[in-house]
Design an enzyme around this catalytic site. Structure first.
Site, PDB file in Angstrom:
ATOM      1  N   LYS A 120       0.801  -1.225   0.000  1.00 11.54           N
ATOM      2  CA  LYS A 120       0.000   0.000   0.000  1.00 11.54           C
ATOM      3  C   LYS A 120       0.833   1.273   0.000  1.00 11.54           C
ATOM      4  O   LYS A 120       0.399   2.290  -0.528  1.00 11.54           O
ATOM      5  CB  LYS A 120      -0.973  -0.011   1.186  1.00 11.54           C
ATOM      6  CG  LYS A 120      -1.956  -1.190   1.152  1.00 11.54           C
ATOM      7  CD  LYS A 120      -2.712  -1.287  -0.163  1.00 11.54           C
ATOM      8  CE  LYS A 120      -3.257  -2.687  -0.414  1.00 11.54           C
ATOM      9  NZ  LYS A 120      -3.819  -2.855  -1.767  1.00 11.54           N
ATOM     10  N   GLU A 204      -1.817   6.580   8.395  1.00 12.99           N
ATOM     11  CA  GLU A 204      -2.615   7.568   7.667  1.00 12.99           C
ATOM     12  C   GLU A 204      -3.325   8.428   8.698  1.00 12.99           C
ATOM     13  O   GLU A 204      -3.669   7.943   9.781  1.00 12.99           O
ATOM     14  CB  GLU A 204      -3.690   6.886   6.800  1.00 12.99           C
ATOM     15  CG  GLU A 204      -3.202   6.337   5.484  1.00 12.99           C
ATOM     16  CD  GLU A 204      -4.317   5.671   4.688  1.00 12.99           C
ATOM     17  OE1 GLU A 204      -5.493   5.700   5.132  1.00 12.99           O
ATOM     18  OE2 GLU A 204      -4.014   5.114   3.635  1.00 12.99           O
ATOM     19  N   HIS A 239     -16.278  -3.875   6.984  1.00 21.12           N
ATOM     20  CA  HIS A 239     -15.471  -3.748   5.768  1.00 21.12           C
ATOM     21  C   HIS A 239     -15.971  -4.609   4.624  1.00 21.12           C
ATOM     22  O   HIS A 239     -15.263  -4.816   3.643  1.00 21.12           O
ATOM     23  CB  HIS A 239     -13.990  -4.021   6.052  1.00 21.12           C
ATOM     24  CG  HIS A 239     -13.462  -3.185   7.166  1.00 21.12           C
ATOM     25  ND1 HIS A 239     -13.619  -1.814   7.206  1.00 21.12           N
ATOM     26  CD2 HIS A 239     -12.837  -3.519   8.319  1.00 21.12           C
ATOM     27  CE1 HIS A 239     -13.085  -1.348   8.316  1.00 21.12           C
ATOM     28  NE2 HIS A 239     -12.616  -2.343   9.015  1.00 21.12           N
ATOM     29  N   ARG A 296      -8.241  -5.693 -10.184  1.00 25.13           N
ATOM     30  CA  ARG A 296      -9.102  -6.789 -10.624  1.00 25.13           C
ATOM     31  C   ARG A 296     -10.484  -6.252 -10.932  1.00 25.13           C
ATOM     32  O   ARG A 296     -10.773  -5.092 -10.688  1.00 25.13           O
ATOM     33  CB  ARG A 296      -9.239  -7.801  -9.490  1.00 25.13           C
ATOM     34  CG  ARG A 296      -9.733  -7.101  -8.221  1.00 25.13           C
ATOM     35  CD  ARG A 296     -10.211  -8.035  -7.152  1.00 25.13           C
ATOM     36  NE  ARG A 296     -10.125  -7.441  -5.827  1.00 25.13           N
ATOM     37  CZ  ARG A 296     -10.986  -6.594  -5.286  1.00 25.13           C
ATOM     38  NH1 ARG A 296     -12.051  -6.221  -5.962  1.00 25.13           N
ATOM     39  NH2 ARG A 296     -10.812  -6.107  -4.075  1.00 25.13           N
TER      40      ARG A 296
END
Ligand code: MV4
Length: 503
Positions: A120, A204, A239, A296
């Site tokens: 990431k 973050e 999530h 994807r």
């Protein structure tokens, strides 16, 4: 990369997405090979494919995740290409590389691109290089606790500790205060280690009640790239996305153009080919921040297909054959509105516990503007071993209210007996004033579950009023910035009519 039409494709997946890919292949006159586990002998994708190969026992690590067995099936059946669907091996760089080395086309990007986006912080670095706004935070993984503490102070609390190898919220921890860091770090690390085999983390800034909006992109082998607008995916539970729609009720033409251009810049920067998705968080002031890229086909791709008229699976196949994109950005438009409800074999009354078992009776919804991408049939036994998604119910309408009313009608038509499903939960969501108003954020699902019993008297008026307010806002924004496509008054008039007021 290849430069010839495919005659035969192996689908390295199961369930509704394997069925979806088989359908695209049939429309293209491409023969199909299904792979299946011992638990999936009677699965729909096995019945619909031209050929099928058993690849192992029920657990996916012994079957659908076995690179060697999938490749062996591909070589034995003489396929030209492998479509990985989503999940399983779809974002596995080692699998894509094994395909490259074996000479079977992987219907996806280069293995190296999967690697860059899978880590990431390298994805964040590429985004920064391409001029894409990212969530403030670190651009490399951190290991030393003192480094993490210093960076967190610089970013400012609250911060999110995230797994560098992660994605989709797994191994993510909110750290509200400096004194919480020492306890959160080992937990985040061990979660990351067990989920991804990699305990590196990064930081973050934590955004408060953000919305999750993603941009669909497509790139080809020749450096061409386009975007197919946004999907709103803010309705999630642990999530897992539950409902998605396109367009987003929050996105203005200006924001759409900005996010789309940023997404295309990133695609071109990394030489991405295949369909892909850039996930963004959008804050209360409508500022977008890049989160990560999925390399994807997404579960929720049908809502984009409905509003653009583009078949994303066929496009993926044509791109993997080496053909250039058959359309230009200017020829694409978002027309109407589409909503997707994910029908899971889960019991909403038992905290969404999986509900495997035999489907004893099945009545499918149909009629105008209804699409059901399903992987099951009457008499089928839903196995316990896999993701419990059994179908995606998608409705299309000329605007959000129209699509919503169709969804309510389709959910009422849909009957599944023998197992519990999330269909009754959608009945409640579709009457919730916040959902109807397009006012959804991270806490929405909890609110619906808490608000059981409360019902607005005339639910549709909420949606009609919200849409009218949004149309006025768009109009004002378009006047302020004449470069954006102006909106005429007909949308407003249409909503007034639906609400029962004559213009
Ligand atoms: C975040 C966040 C707040 N700040 N990152 C990422 C993956 C997705 N499944 C949840 N993610 C979040 N990342 C920062 N820096 C909040 C979430 C989040 C969320 C985002 C959009 C919609 C629903 C959500 C539910 C929980 C957490």
């Amino acid at each position: 990369m290849s430069d010839r039409p495919f005659r035969k494709i192996l689908i390295a997946n199961r369930g509704e997405i394997a069925v979806r890919v088989i359908r695209a292949c049939r429309e293209l006159d491409i023969r199909t090979v299904a792979v299946y586990s011992e638990a999936d002998r009677a699965a729909l994708h096995v019945r619909l494919a031209d050929e099928a190969r058993l690849i192992g026992p029920a657990p996916s690590r012994d079957s659908y995740l076995r690179i060697d067995r999938v490749l062996e099936a591909a070589l034995q059946t003489g396929v030209d290409a492998i479509h990985p669907g989503y999940g399983f091996l779809a974002e596995n760089a080692a699998f894509a590389q094994a395909c490259e080395e074996t000479g079977v086309a992987f219907i996806g990007p280069r293995s190296q691109t999967i690697r860059i986006m899978g880590e990431k912080t390298s994805a964040r670095r590429v985004a920064v290089e391409a001029g894409v706004p990212v969530v403030p935070g670190t651009l490399a993984p951190l290991s030393d606790e003192q480094d993490i503490r210093r960076e967190a102070e610089r970013i400012g609390f609250p911060v999110m500790l995230k797994a560098a190898a992660g994605g989709g919220g797994k191994g993510m921890r909110l750290v509200a205060r400096p004194e919480d860091l020492a306890a959160a770090l080992p937990r985040a690390r061990s979660e990351a280690k067990s989920a991804f085999g990699d305990d590196r983390v990064y930081l973050e800034k934590a955004l408060i009640q953000p919305r999750h909006i993603e941009i669909q992109v497509v790139g080809d082998h020749h450096g061409n790239a386009i975007h197919l607008f946004e999907r709103e995916c803010s309705i999630q539970r642990r999530h897992q996305k539950v409902i998605e729609e396109s367009p987003s009720p929050l996105v203005t033409p200006q924001l759409r153009a900005r996010m789309g251009q940023a997404a295309v810049a990133l695609v071109k920067r990394v030489g991405y080919w295949n369909a892909g998705t850039l996930e963004f968080l959008v804050d209360a002031d409508r500022n977008p921040y890049f989160l990560e890229m999925n390399t994807r086909l997404q579960v929720e791709h049908p809502v984009t297909e409905m509003v653009t008229g583009v078949d994303l699976v066929k496009l993926q196949i044509r791109i993997a054959e080496g053909r250039p994109l058959p359309m230009k950005q200017e020829s694409l438009q978002q027309r109407g509105h589409a909503i997707e409800c994910r029908v899971y074999a889960e019991d909403p009354d038992q905290d969404f516990m999986p509900s495997p078992g035999r489907i004893t009776a099945l009545r499918l919804p149909g009629g105008p503007g209804v699409r059901d991408d399903s992987g099951v049939y009457e008499g089928y036994e839903v196995p316990i071993h896999y993701d419990p998604l059994i179908s995606k119910l998608v409705t299309y309408g000329h605007d959000r209210v129209d699509a919503l009313r169709r969804m309510r009608r389709a959910v009422a038509e849909y009957k599944i007996l023998g197992i519990q499903t999330t269909l009754p939960f959608f009945g409640r969501v579709l009457e919730h004033p916040d959902f109807l108003a397009g006012n959804v954020d991270t806490s929405f699902v909890e609110r619906v579950l808490a608000d059981q019993g409360r019902r607005p008297d005339r639910p549709w008026e909420v949606a009609v009023a919200a849409a009218a307010i949004q149309a006025l806002r768009d109009q004002q924004a378009a006047r302020a910035e004449p470069a954006a496509s102006p909106l005429s008054g007909w949308r407003l008039a249409g909503w007034r009519e639906l609400a029962g007021h004559r213009p």
